[in-house]
Each structure stands twice: as structure tokens, then as C-alpha cells.
Write a protein that holds these residues in place. Structure first.
Motif, PDB file in Angstrom:
ATOM      1  N   LYS A   2       0.830  -1.199   0.000  1.00  0.00           N
ATOM      2  CA  LYS A   2       0.000   0.000   0.000  1.00  0.00           C
ATOM      3  C   LYS A   2       0.870   1.255   0.000  1.00  0.00           C
ATOM      4  N   PRO A   3       0.357   2.341  -0.557  1.00  0.00           N
ATOM      5  CA  PRO A   3       1.132   3.586  -0.558  1.00  0.00           C
ATOM      6  C   PRO A   3       1.261   4.146   0.860  1.00  0.00           C
ATOM      7  N   TRP A   4       2.266   4.967   1.040  1.00  0.00           N
ATOM      8  CA  TRP A   4       2.478   5.590   2.343  1.00  0.00           C
ATOM      9  C   TRP A   4       1.397   6.617   2.598  1.00  0.00           C
ATOM     10  N   SER A   5       0.992   6.713   3.855  1.00  0.00           N
ATOM     11  CA  SER A   5      -0.059   7.668   4.183  1.00  0.00           C
ATOM     12  C   SER A   5       0.504   9.050   4.508  1.00  0.00           C
ATOM     13  N   GLU A   9       5.502   7.929   7.993  1.00  0.00           N
ATOM     14  CA  GLU A   9       5.390   6.494   7.705  1.00  0.00           C
ATOM     15  C   GLU A   9       6.424   6.084   6.655  1.00  0.00           C
ATOM     16  N   ARG A  10       6.570   6.905   5.634  1.00  0.00           N
ATOM     17  CA  ARG A  10       7.544   6.603   4.582  1.00  0.00           C
ATOM     18  C   ARG A  10       8.964   6.606   5.139  1.00  0.00           C
ATOM     19  N   ARG A  13       9.766   3.523   7.325  1.00  0.00           N
ATOM     20  CA  ARG A  13      10.075   2.329   6.527  1.00  0.00           C
ATOM     21  C   ARG A  13      11.500   2.409   5.991  1.00  0.00           C
ATOM     22  N   TYR A  14      11.884   3.594   5.557  1.00  0.00           N
ATOM     23  CA  TYR A  14      13.244   3.816   5.077  1.00  0.00           C
ATOM     24  C   TYR A  14      14.237   3.563   6.216  1.00  0.00           C
ATOM     25  N   PHE A  15      13.939   4.084   7.410  1.00  0.00           N
ATOM     26  CA  PHE A  15      14.814   3.887   8.566  1.00  0.00           C
ATOM     27  C   PHE A  15      14.963   2.407   8.885  1.00  0.00           C
TER      28      PHE A  15
END
Length: 88
Positions: A2-5, A9-10, A13-15
């Protein structure tokens, strides 16, 4: 997937991806390059910490730049076959 809200949040996930990479990185290069590689990994860790700091300040553009630079340093080491990421 699902796309980031939102930006947080994005970034989180990168971290998570970068944390896993740093935690599992193994230096493969010869001893004469080891110190230089360790300095690059240390710089990557500093950019990672900066990215978290800027995210906490809600300065998302600066956080993205820092985490992307961190990942770029780690990727360069992987592409040069100087390190590998070992799943543990």
C-alpha cells in the motif's frame, strides 16, 4: 504494497531498511581498506541519526536528504563489493 499515508510512515520504513543494513553489514575488503570503509560506515550512521533528528523536528525534506545520502554511501560500498549484508 500500500502507498504511504504520510512522510513519517515513509521515513520510518526507510529507517527500518537502513537499520537492518547497518546492523548486518560485514566488511569484505582487505585490511588496508578496512579503516577507510569503517569511516564511510560511520559517516552513514551519522547521516542516519541526522535523518531521525530532522524527522522529529518535522523537517521532512532534510530528513529525506540525510537518509538517502546514508543509503547511497552503503550502496556504494556494496556495489564495489567491499561489504556485504548478511541476514542474521
Amino acid at each position: 504494497m500500500k502507498p504511504w499515508s504520510n512522510d513519517e510512515e515513509r521515513l520510518l520504513r526507510y529507517f527500518n531498511y537502513v537499520e537492518k543494513t547497518i546492523r548486518n553489514i560485514v566488511i569484505k575488503a582487505s585490511d588496508d581498506l578496512r579503516d577507510k570503509i569503517e569511516k564511510i560506515i560511520d559517516n552513514a550512521k551519522r547521516y542516519y541519526e541526522d535523518a531521525k533528528h530532522y524527522m522529529n523536528l518535522r523537517d521532512y525534506p532534510t530528513s529525506y536528504v540525510c537518509i538517502a545520502y546514508c543509503e547511497g554511501l552503503l550502496d556504494a560500498l556494496k556495489f564495489l563489493n567491499l561489504v556485504e549484508v548478511v541476514e542474521r
